[in-house]
Each structure stands twice: as structure tokens, then as C-alpha cells.
Design a protein around this motif. Structure first.
Motif, PDB file in Angstrom:
ATOM      1  N   SER A  84       0.814  -1.215   0.000  1.00 42.06           N
ATOM      2  CA  SER A  84       0.000   0.000   0.000  1.00 42.06           C
ATOM      3  C   SER A  84       0.850   1.269   0.000  1.00 42.06           C
ATOM      4  O   SER A  84       0.382   2.310  -0.420  1.00 42.06           O
ATOM      5  CB  SER A  84      -0.934   0.002   1.209  1.00 42.06           C
ATOM      6  OG  SER A  84      -0.174  -0.004   2.402  1.00 42.06           O
ATOM      7  N   GLY A  85       2.089   1.218   0.426  1.00 47.34           N
ATOM      8  CA  GLY A  85       2.928   2.404   0.475  1.00 47.34           C
ATOM      9  C   GLY A  85       3.679   2.690  -0.807  1.00 47.34           C
ATOM     10  O   GLY A  85       4.417   3.664  -0.890  1.00 47.34           O
ATOM     11  N   LEU A  86       3.508   1.828  -1.835  1.00 40.92           N
ATOM     12  CA  LEU A  86       4.233   2.007  -3.079  1.00 40.92           C
ATOM     13  C   LEU A  86       3.263   2.276  -4.223  1.00 40.92           C
ATOM     14  O   LEU A  86       2.147   1.779  -4.231  1.00 40.92           O
ATOM     15  CB  LEU A  86       5.052   0.757  -3.404  1.00 40.92           C
ATOM     16  CG  LEU A  86       6.089   0.338  -2.362  1.00 40.92           C
ATOM     17  CD1 LEU A  86       6.756  -0.948  -2.772  1.00 40.92           C
ATOM     18  CD2 LEU A  86       7.110   1.432  -2.154  1.00 40.92           C
ATOM     19  N   ASP A  87       3.714   3.041  -5.211  1.00 34.89           N
ATOM     20  CA  ASP A  87       2.871   3.297  -6.383  1.00 34.89           C
ATOM     21  C   ASP A  87       3.111   2.203  -7.420  1.00 34.89           C
ATOM     22  O   ASP A  87       3.776   1.200  -7.151  1.00 34.89           O
ATOM     23  CB  ASP A  87       3.127   4.697  -6.952  1.00 34.89           C
ATOM     24  CG  ASP A  87       4.538   4.877  -7.476  1.00 34.89           C
ATOM     25  OD1 ASP A  87       5.312   3.899  -7.496  1.00 34.89           O
ATOM     26  OD2 ASP A  87       4.873   6.004  -7.867  1.00 34.89           O
ATOM     27  N   ASP A  88       2.576   2.373  -8.628  1.00 35.12           N
ATOM     28  CA  ASP A  88       2.680   1.357  -9.668  1.00 35.12           C
ATOM     29  C   ASP A  88       4.119   1.102 -10.108  1.00 35.12           C
ATOM     30  O   ASP A  88       4.443   0.009 -10.540  1.00 35.12           O
ATOM     31  CB  ASP A  88       1.860   1.770 -10.902  1.00 35.12           C
ATOM     32  CG  ASP A  88       0.373   1.777 -10.616  1.00 35.12           C
ATOM     33  OD1 ASP A  88      -0.044   1.101  -9.653  1.00 35.12           O
ATOM     34  OD2 ASP A  88      -0.370   2.460 -11.341  1.00 35.12           O
ATOM     35  N   ARG A 139       7.778   3.093  -6.413  1.00 30.19           N
ATOM     36  CA  ARG A 139       8.316   4.206  -5.626  1.00 30.19           C
ATOM     37  C   ARG A 139       7.410   4.469  -4.438  1.00 30.19           C
ATOM     38  O   ARG A 139       6.232   4.118  -4.454  1.00 30.19           O
ATOM     39  CB  ARG A 139       8.416   5.457  -6.490  1.00 30.19           C
ATOM     40  CG  ARG A 139       9.383   5.299  -7.646  1.00 30.19           C
ATOM     41  CD  ARG A 139       9.421   6.532  -8.478  1.00 30.19           C
ATOM     42  NE  ARG A 139       8.084   6.765  -9.023  1.00 30.19           N
ATOM     43  CZ  ARG A 139       7.818   7.511 -10.071  1.00 30.19           C
ATOM     44  NH1 ARG A 139       8.782   8.145 -10.670  1.00 30.19           N
ATOM     45  NH2 ARG A 139       6.592   7.660 -10.513  1.00 30.19           N
ATOM     46  N   VAL A 140       7.957   5.103  -3.420  1.00 31.40           N
ATOM     47  CA  VAL A 140       7.185   5.432  -2.227  1.00 31.40           C
ATOM     48  C   VAL A 140       6.171   6.509  -2.573  1.00 31.40           C
ATOM     49  O   VAL A 140       6.499   7.502  -3.221  1.00 31.40           O
ATOM     50  CB  VAL A 140       8.117   5.911  -1.087  1.00 31.40           C
ATOM     51  CG1 VAL A 140       7.321   6.326   0.135  1.00 31.40           C
ATOM     52  CG2 VAL A 140       9.092   4.811  -0.728  1.00 31.40           C
ATOM     53  N   LYS A 141       4.920   6.290  -2.144  1.00 33.48           N
ATOM     54  CA  LYS A 141       3.868   7.266  -2.420  1.00 33.48           C
ATOM     55  C   LYS A 141       4.095   8.524  -1.600  1.00 33.48           C
ATOM     56  O   LYS A 141       4.646   8.481  -0.506  1.00 33.48           O
ATOM     57  CB  LYS A 141       2.498   6.700  -2.035  1.00 33.48           C
ATOM     58  CG  LYS A 141       1.991   5.637  -2.941  1.00 33.48           C
ATOM     59  CD  LYS A 141       0.617   5.202  -2.486  1.00 33.48           C
ATOM     60  CE  LYS A 141       0.059   4.108  -3.335  1.00 33.48           C
ATOM     61  NZ  LYS A 141      -1.246   3.664  -2.856  1.00 33.48           N
ATOM     62  N   ARG A 142       3.643   9.669  -2.142  1.00 36.59           N
ATOM     63  CA  ARG A 142       3.727  10.922  -1.404  1.00 36.59           C
ATOM     64  C   ARG A 142       2.615  10.930  -0.362  1.00 36.59           C
ATOM     65  O   ARG A 142       1.468  10.662  -0.681  1.00 36.59           O
ATOM     66  CB  ARG A 142       3.571  12.109  -2.347  1.00 36.59           C
ATOM     67  CG  ARG A 142       3.681  13.440  -1.621  1.00 36.59           C
ATOM     68  CD  ARG A 142       3.791  14.592  -2.557  1.00 36.59           C
ATOM     69  NE  ARG A 142       5.053  14.642  -3.276  1.00 36.59           N
ATOM     70  CZ  ARG A 142       6.176  15.121  -2.774  1.00 36.59           C
ATOM     71  NH1 ARG A 142       6.211  15.563  -1.549  1.00 36.59           N
ATOM     72  NH2 ARG A 142       7.259  15.155  -3.498  1.00 36.59           N
ATOM     73  N   ALA A 172       4.115  17.838   4.451  1.00 36.73           N
ATOM     74  CA  ALA A 172       4.263  18.766   5.570  1.00 36.73           C
ATOM     75  C   ALA A 172       5.747  18.950   5.918  1.00 36.73           C
ATOM     76  O   ALA A 172       6.192  20.070   6.198  1.00 36.73           O
ATOM     77  CB  ALA A 172       3.495  18.262   6.781  1.00 36.73           C
ATOM     78  N   TRP A 173       6.513  17.863   5.875  1.00 42.92           N
ATOM     79  CA  TRP A 173       7.938  17.946   6.190  1.00 42.92           C
ATOM     80  C   TRP A 173       8.663  18.797   5.146  1.00 42.92           C
ATOM     81  O   TRP A 173       9.464  19.664   5.488  1.00 42.92           O
ATOM     82  CB  TRP A 173       8.536  16.550   6.251  1.00 42.92           C
ATOM     83  CG  TRP A 173      10.005  16.542   6.511  1.00 42.92           C
ATOM     84  CD1 TRP A 173      10.991  16.268   5.627  1.00 42.92           C
ATOM     85  CD2 TRP A 173      10.657  16.865   7.740  1.00 42.92           C
ATOM     86  NE1 TRP A 173      12.212  16.386   6.214  1.00 42.92           N
ATOM     87  CE2 TRP A 173      12.038  16.749   7.521  1.00 42.92           C
ATOM     88  CE3 TRP A 173      10.213  17.230   8.998  1.00 42.92           C
ATOM     89  CZ2 TRP A 173      12.977  16.987   8.505  1.00 42.92           C
ATOM     90  CZ3 TRP A 173      11.155  17.465   9.988  1.00 42.92           C
ATOM     91  CH2 TRP A 173      12.510  17.344   9.741  1.00 42.92           C
TER      92      TRP A 173
END
Length: 140
Positions: A52-56, A59-62, A68-69
């Protein structure tokens, strides 16, 4: 009785292909609807599960936290540049505008001019955005 009459209807055997005769000769069709399409390459390994934390592209999803960081870091850099600007332009200058005249620091005069310019752009832009939103709500 080892041979079957070609005019008899085909006998369904589990997993066996169904043979029929068409105008161009014998036609063999798979017995089940879950047949393997020879045009599609088959792999024996299952498709990898996407996290769930990666896109197609893997890469790591924004995330909101990452945004905010990045915003906090950008704000800190702008603040440091702002402080440097004020320290370097702290000498007093005389400002003359129409019939008014006064003493003010160069940094304050430039910042007041920048804020006034930003407001001259932001106010009409905000009004136009409001008009477009109103139009969208009315026509939706």
C-alpha cells in the motif's frame, strides 16, 4: 467399440478437448472455460502483491506527512533568507511618496512594497477563483 462415429455428437469427458467438424475440417475447442490462451504468455509464479505504500512503479507514495515535512524545510530556508535580508538592509532610508516623506529601514520598505504587490495580484485572483467555483456549483 474403440472408434466413434464422426456423425455422433461428441462425448464430454472431464478435461478432454471437444472435437467438432466444421466446414474447413476438424475443430478442437477446450472443454472448460478456464482454458489457457496460447497468445498470452503463462508464468508459473503468482503476480507480486503491491504494498500500500508504493505506487505502480515501486516508488514510495507521497504522503501528507512528507508534504508537511518538505513544506516545513522550505519555510525554514525562506525564514533564514528573510532574516539575512533584514540584517543586511537595516540602514535607514528616506521614502518620498506624493506629498509624504519619512524615514524607514530599507528592508521594511522593500517588504511593504512586496506585500502590496502580492495583494494587488492575490485579490483579483481570489475574486476570479470565487466566480469560477460559483459557476461550477451552479452548472453541476
Amino acid at each position: 467399440m474403440s472408434g466413434q462415429n464422426p456423425l455422433d455428437p461428441p462425448v464430454d469427458q472431464p478435461g478432454a478437448p471437444i472435437e467438432q467438424t466444421g466446414p474447413d475440417g476438424p475443430i478442437t475447442t477446450p472443454a472448460s472455460s478456464s482454458a489457457v490462451d496460447p497468445a498470452v504468455p503463462q508464468t508459473s509464479e503468482p503476480a507480486p502483491r503491491r504494498r500500500s505504500g508504493l505506487d505502480d512503479k515501486g516508488r514510495v507514495k507521497r504522503t501528507r506527512a512528507a508534504t508537511a515535512w518538505a513544506s516545513a524545510v522550505a519555510l525554514a530556508v525562506v525564514t533564514v533568507l528573510f532574516v539575512i535580508f533584514i540584517v543586511q538592509n537595516s540602514q535607514s532610508v528616506t521614502i518620498d511618496f506624493l506629498w509624504m516623506s519619512g524615514q524607514i529601514s530599507a528592508a521594511a520598505a522593500l517588504l511593504i512594497a512586496a506585500v502590496a504587490g502580492a495583494l494587488l495580484v492575490a485579490i483579483p485572483a481570489g475574486v476570479r477563483i470565487g466566480q469560477l467555483r460559483h459557476s461550477l456549483r451552479r452548472n453541476a
